[in-house]
Design a protein around this motif. Structure first.
Motif, mmCIF file in Angstrom:
data_model
loop_
_atom_site.group_PDB
_atom_site.id
_atom_site.type_symbol
_atom_site.label_atom_id
_atom_site.label_comp_id
_atom_site.label_asym_id
_atom_site.label_seq_id
_atom_site.Cartn_x
_atom_site.Cartn_y
_atom_site.Cartn_z
ATOM 1 N N VAL A 212 6.735 6.325 5.457
ATOM 2 C CA VAL A 212 5.895 5.174 5.766
ATOM 3 C C VAL A 212 4.453 5.671 5.795
ATOM 4 C CG1 VAL A 212 5.260 3.659 7.677
ATOM 5 C CG2 VAL A 212 7.645 3.910 7.041
ATOM 6 N N ILE A 213 3.585 4.952 5.105
ATOM 7 C CA ILE A 213 2.179 5.373 5.121
ATOM 8 C C ILE A 213 1.262 4.167 5.288
ATOM 9 C CG2 ILE A 213 2.367 7.449 3.689
ATOM 10 C CD1 ILE A 213 1.339 5.687 1.356
ATOM 11 N N ARG A 214 0.060 4.442 5.729
ATOM 12 C CA ARG A 214 -0.953 3.392 5.763
ATOM 13 C C ARG A 214 -1.342 3.067 4.337
ATOM 14 N NH1 ARG A 214 -3.819 2.098 10.333
ATOM 15 N NH2 ARG A 214 -3.387 3.489 12.067
ATOM 16 N N GLU A 215 -1.510 1.805 4.047
ATOM 17 C CA GLU A 215 -1.853 1.425 2.687
ATOM 18 C C GLU A 215 -3.138 2.124 2.225
ATOM 19 O OE1 GLU A 215 -2.450 -2.704 1.884
ATOM 20 O OE2 GLU A 215 -1.765 -2.394 -0.163
ATOM 21 N N LYS A 216 -4.129 2.169 3.124
ATOM 22 C CA LYS A 216 -5.413 2.806 2.774
ATOM 23 C C LYS A 216 -5.193 4.252 2.363
ATOM 24 C CE LYS A 216 -7.592 1.826 6.607
ATOM 25 N NZ LYS A 216 -8.129 1.289 7.775
ATOM 26 N N GLU A 217 -4.333 4.938 3.148
ATOM 27 C CA GLU A 217 -4.086 6.358 2.882
ATOM 28 C C GLU A 217 -3.400 6.565 1.550
ATOM 29 O OE1 GLU A 217 -1.936 7.682 6.301
ATOM 30 O OE2 GLU A 217 -3.724 7.596 7.565
ATOM 31 N N PHE A 218 -2.575 5.593 1.152
ATOM 32 C CA PHE A 218 -1.853 5.739 -0.113
ATOM 33 C C PHE A 218 -2.810 6.025 -1.258
ATOM 34 C CE2 PHE A 218 -0.459 3.809 -4.100
ATOM 35 C CZ PHE A 218 0.628 4.628 -4.368
ATOM 36 N N TRP A 219 -3.895 5.229 -1.333
ATOM 37 C CA TRP A 219 -4.832 5.403 -2.440
ATOM 38 C C TRP A 219 -5.534 6.750 -2.371
ATOM 39 C CZ3 TRP A 219 -3.643 2.703 -6.325
ATOM 40 C CH2 TRP A 219 -3.081 1.439 -6.154
ATOM 41 N N GLU A 220 -5.676 7.263 -1.151
ATOM 42 C CA GLU A 220 -6.315 8.569 -1.007
ATOM 43 C C GLU A 220 -5.395 9.710 -1.411
ATOM 44 O OE1 GLU A 220 -7.562 8.645 3.072
ATOM 45 O OE2 GLU A 220 -8.870 6.913 2.723
ATOM 46 N N ILE A 221 -4.095 9.547 -1.249
ATOM 47 C CA ILE A 221 -3.200 10.697 -1.472
ATOM 48 C C ILE A 221 -2.400 10.621 -2.767
ATOM 49 C CG2 ILE A 221 -2.963 11.179 0.998
ATOM 50 C CD1 ILE A 221 -0.280 9.880 0.933
ATOM 51 N N ILE A 222 -2.502 9.497 -3.464
ATOM 52 C CA ILE A 222 -1.690 9.321 -4.676
ATOM 53 C C ILE A 222 -1.898 10.464 -5.679
ATOM 54 C CG2 ILE A 222 -3.405 7.614 -5.536
ATOM 55 C CD1 ILE A 222 0.179 7.352 -6.486
ATOM 56 N N GLU A 223 -3.177 10.882 -5.840
ATOM 57 C CA GLU A 223 -3.453 11.949 -6.805
ATOM 58 C C GLU A 223 -2.771 13.244 -6.396
ATOM 59 O OE1 GLU A 223 -4.591 11.821 -9.776
ATOM 60 O OE2 GLU A 223 -4.883 9.657 -9.493
ATOM 61 N N ARG A 224 -2.829 13.533 -5.085
ATOM 62 C CA ARG A 224 -2.210 14.773 -4.594
ATOM 63 C C ARG A 224 -0.697 14.726 -4.765
ATOM 64 N NH1 ARG A 224 -4.249 15.021 1.180
ATOM 65 N NH2 ARG A 224 -3.074 16.952 1.400
ATOM 66 N N LEU A 225 -0.114 13.555 -4.605
ATOM 67 C CA LEU A 225 1.338 13.427 -4.802
ATOM 68 C C LEU A 225 1.685 13.729 -6.259
ATOM 69 C CD1 LEU A 225 2.097 10.163 -2.757
ATOM 70 C CD2 LEU A 225 2.564 12.524 -2.079
ATOM 71 N N LYS A 226 0.900 13.152 -7.164
ATOM 72 C CA LYS A 226 1.168 13.357 -8.596
ATOM 73 C C LYS A 226 0.977 14.824 -8.984
ATOM 74 C CE LYS A 226 -1.296 10.210 -10.657
ATOM 75 N NZ LYS A 226 -1.900 9.167 -11.471
ATOM 76 N N GLN A 227 -0.103 15.414 -8.461
ATOM 77 C CA GLN A 227 -0.364 16.839 -8.762
ATOM 78 C C GLN A 227 0.799 17.719 -8.343
ATOM 79 O OE1 GLN A 227 -3.987 17.606 -6.667
ATOM 80 N NE2 GLN A 227 -5.204 16.471 -8.181
#
Ligand code: ATP
Ligand code: MG
Length: 284
Positions: free
Chosen positions: A253-268
């Protein structure tokens, strides 16, 4: 039974009723012109009022609780308890001046006439800032006051600023930020308090859920630890093996705002098949 005062019709009404519905409190729509309604799913009676009358009604105990803009609560200055911010009807209250005015600071307001529907908030603000201006109270269409010569400048509600723009005004001072709030009568008996607590519990679960999303993603096993650190989750993420060897499905579960911040790191870190799903209620 708890009595709740809500706005009869206006900017708050629809979202107020939607919030109650999301809290499992259904109110039969009873038709237009109705002043009262009783919920069939929660011991709650609704009073439909002008928003201006809600703080007084709650202060007097005619309603135990109310939902109204914080700006109106401050303006009416009645004895009520602000229980919870509800996150909708967000706006600010600002001073706006004619576009062509060469405004340099609050001192420029000395001696001017300010039109507003919120004289009390304005007067307090002017006093705090040692400005001597004349307050002209009007009940609507504040934004046209300068153009018809009723006042020099205005103090009014702003949300996008487009009304100001179309009236050739510019915002120069933000006095307060507002949102819809749940207010309560200060001296409620224990039984009413308990119902209020139940209502607050439900509202919090609904509001919290709006801020968070459920996230599922596929990750290579060797990256699970790194990705868990990027995605803290409520306690810690759920990890389940995929049929495909060497891969796992990770749920959190994540904050929606945080999702956009961490999406790149998840993909990397090799995450694939990322799904983000709304949560309806969240109890932590
Ligand atoms: P009533 O008929 O109940 O007295 P009203 O005309 O005074 O209604 P509305 O225009 O329905 O009030 O606005 C209610 C509240 O919505 C405001 O007090 C404010 O807290 C909030 N609000 C949010 N954005 C805006 C906006 N752009 N303009 C006016 N109010 C806004
Ligand atoms: Mg009003």
């Amino acid at each position: 039974m708890l009595t709740l005062a809500v706005q009869k019709s206006g900017r708050l009404s629809e979202k107020t009723l939607r919030l109650l519905e999301e809290c499992g409190i259904q109110i039969g729509n009873g038709g237009k012109g109705k002043l009262k309604a009783v919920s069939s799913t929660f011991p709650l009676e609704i009073l439909y009022l002008r928003d201006d009358d809600i703080p007084e009604c709650v202060a007097d105990g005619i309603a135990h609780v109310g939902i109204v803009g914080a700006n109106v609560v401050f303006e009416k200055d009645r004895e009520v308890e602000i229980v919870e911010g509800l996150g909708f009807a967000r706006c600010r209250m600002s001073i706006a001046v004619p576009k062509e005015m060469d405004y340099k600071g609050l001192a420029d307001l000395n001696g001017l006439k300010i039109a507003t529907s919120f004289p009390r908030i304005l007067s307090k603000y002017l006093q705090e800032n040692h400005v001597q201006a004349e307050i002209h109270e009007i009940n609507g269409s504040v934004e046209i006051a300068p153009s018809i010569g009723l006042a020099d400048v205005i103090f009014d509600i702003v949300s996008t600023g487009s009304t100001l723009l179309s009236n050739s005004l510019k915002e120069v001072e933000t006095v307060l930020h507002s949102e819809a709030v749940l207010i309560a009568h200060p001296g409620m008996d224990a039984e009413k308090r308990a119902l209020l607590e139940q209502l607050i519990f439900r509202i919090k679960a609904v509001l919290k859920a709006k801020d968070y999303k459920y996230i599922l993603l596929n990750v290579p096993n060797e990256k699970i630890e790194t990705i868990c650190q990027i995605l803290p989750g409520m306690k810690s993420p759920t990890v389940m093996p995929l049929a495909k060897e060497g891969w796992s499905s990770l749920h959190s579960v994540i904050r929606e705002k945080e999702f956009w911040e961490i999406i790149e790191r998840l993909k990397q870190n090799g995450a694939q098949g990322i799904l983000v799903i709304p949560i309806e209620k969240m109890i932590v």
